[in-house]
Write an enzyme that holds these catalytic residues in place. Sequence first.
Site, short mmCIF file in Angstrom:
data_model
loop_
_atom_site.label_atom_id
_atom_site.label_comp_id
_atom_site.label_asym_id
_atom_site.label_seq_id
_atom_site.Cartn_x
_atom_site.Cartn_y
_atom_site.Cartn_z
N ASN A 210 4.01 0.03 2.61
CA ASN A 210 2.59 -0.05 2.29
C ASN A 210 2.11 -1.49 2.39
OD1 ASN A 210 2.81 -1.38 -0.42
ND2 ASN A 210 4.04 0.46 -0.82
N LYS A 288 19.21 5.85 15.36
CA LYS A 288 17.80 5.79 15.71
C LYS A 288 17.35 7.16 16.27
CE LYS A 288 14.56 3.33 18.59
NZ LYS A 288 14.43 2.64 19.87
N PHE A 325 0.46 -0.95 -13.37
CA PHE A 325 -0.72 -1.18 -12.56
C PHE A 325 -1.21 0.17 -12.05
CE2 PHE A 325 -1.83 -5.61 -11.47
CZ PHE A 325 -0.95 -6.23 -12.35
N LYS A 339 -3.25 7.75 -16.19
CA LYS A 339 -1.94 7.23 -15.76
C LYS A 339 -1.20 6.61 -16.94
CE LYS A 339 -2.00 6.19 -11.33
NZ LYS A 339 -2.37 5.46 -10.12
N1 CTP Z 1 5.30 2.92 -10.13
C1 CTP Z 1 6.67 2.84 -10.32
N2 CTP Z 1 7.50 3.65 -9.63
C2 CTP Z 1 7.01 4.56 -8.77
C3 CTP Z 1 5.61 4.67 -8.57
C4 CTP Z 1 4.78 3.82 -9.27
O1 CTP Z 1 7.13 2.01 -11.11
N3 CTP Z 1 7.85 5.34 -8.12
C5 CTP Z 1 4.42 2.07 -10.93
C6 CTP Z 1 3.69 1.01 -10.17
O2 CTP Z 1 4.44 -0.19 -10.14
C7 CTP Z 1 2.44 0.86 -11.00
C8 CTP Z 1 2.19 2.24 -11.54
O3 CTP Z 1 3.44 2.90 -11.45
O4 CTP Z 1 2.64 0.01 -12.10
C9 CTP Z 1 1.14 3.04 -10.86
O5 CTP Z 1 1.42 3.24 -9.54
P1 CTP Z 1 0.42 4.05 -8.54
O6 CTP Z 1 1.07 4.14 -7.23
O7 CTP Z 1 -0.92 3.45 -8.61
O8 CTP Z 1 0.34 5.43 -9.25
P2 CTP Z 1 1.09 6.72 -8.94
O9 CTP Z 1 2.09 6.96 -10.00
O10 CTP Z 1 1.62 6.69 -7.56
O11 CTP Z 1 -0.03 7.81 -9.07
P3 CTP Z 1 -1.10 8.27 -7.94
O12 CTP Z 1 -0.33 8.34 -6.67
O13 CTP Z 1 -1.54 9.58 -8.48
O14 CTP Z 1 -2.18 7.26 -7.93
#
Ligand code: CTP
Length: 401
Positions: A210, A288, A325, A339
């Site tokens: 990402n 691959k 976050f 969340k």
């Molecule tokens: N996070 C984490 N481990 C994961 C996914 C997320 O520790 N596998 C943590 C991120 O570091 C961040 C928080 O979770 O602090 C929120 O991540 P975000 O991607 O915004 O939320 P999601 O859990 O993915 O929810 P959604 O996809 O519904 O927005």
Amino acid sequence: MTKRILLIVGGGIAAYKALELTRALRKRGHAVRAILTRAGAEFVTPLSLASLTGDKVYQDLFNLTDESEMGHIELSRSADLVVVAPATADLMAKAAHGLAGDLASTTLLATDKPVLMAPAMNVRMWRHAATQRNLAQLKADGVGFVGPGEGEMACGEFGPGRMAEPEAIAQAIDAALGALDAARPLAGLSALVTSGPTHEPIDPVRYIANRSSGKQGHAIAGALAAAGARVTLVSGPVGIPAPSGVQLVSVETAREMLAAAERALPADIAVCAAAVADWRVASDAAQKIKKAGHAPEPLALVENPDILATLSRHPFRRPRLVIGFAAETENVVEYARAKLARKGCDWIVANDVSPGTGIMGGDSNTVHLITAGGEENWAAMPKGEVAQRLVSRIAAEFAGA
Ligand code: CTP
């Protein structure tokens, strides 16, 4: 708490007062390590200094024993505060100009710690334009000063140039150390920060990733370290260096990030700023994947472990404060609050990462801090400032404010 003072004793009749100063500092419970310049050794003996500090006295830049036991760089950083007493006109001039010809001046150039000088010299030398220039330069460089006082001097002249009395220097040291403590409100606490993206392999050359740059997470790790916390930064692949003073653990995948985060426990504070990939390829190819004249099979994905939720619900090592976050593109605050509950963390820093905002990968951020008690909407500011402000809020939380 015991503080470590590195005392540089320059040459001058006032050097004998360095012995009394050492005694006053030891009485306050501080550890004192001394560097004695060649000129200083004409006035006090290494033996008298060593018996008062209870440590060896460092004298020579090129003494191989000293270098193998402790290099001069380490010596310059192994203290909380560097004190120069007496600070001669010569030492001030060297420090003002960045000269590094002997152990004392090299230490002053190499140190990353605050420096306090107690000047001592003849009145005319003190008033000389060159010394006053050096004084102004050193002050501009952030060096603190105590004295000199006025009075009858050893050379028979009268005026400013007498070194401050040992008790006055000790009090100036107390004040400098107090200011240091205030600037390091998280001293004694440990923190874990996750930052950057994760890379989830598809085959040996391709991966799912990402746009996270790691800028916000790295800035938070740096600000926590600057506030005195012991910081482990678990970072996915990023193009920026780790801030100084943090312990970096580099990882690629979400599962590696989780393992590294768990190894960093126990920690008082956890900040999960990483943009962890929610999904990984169920079974990444050992070789691959080749073009086969037709579209490849759709990738089967499985969910990655949630690091934030795992830390928040850790059965016996949950950090006292867990901060997550939320990167959202709509209904930012509402989704972030959901969340917070879902992941079980204490605070959520929510931001809008819609394409137009330039936040993902950019240098600035506009965030909302969501806690159990309410929400704060912060104005747009550089990511470094978001980090500072978050660390101030963390410090207030630990101070019980
Ligand atoms: N996070 C984490 N481990 C994961 C996914 C997320 O520790 N596998 C943590 C991120 O570091 C961040 C928080 O979770 O602090 C929120 O991540 P975000 O991607 O915004 O939320 P999601 O859990 O993915 O929810 P959604 O996809 O519904 O927005």
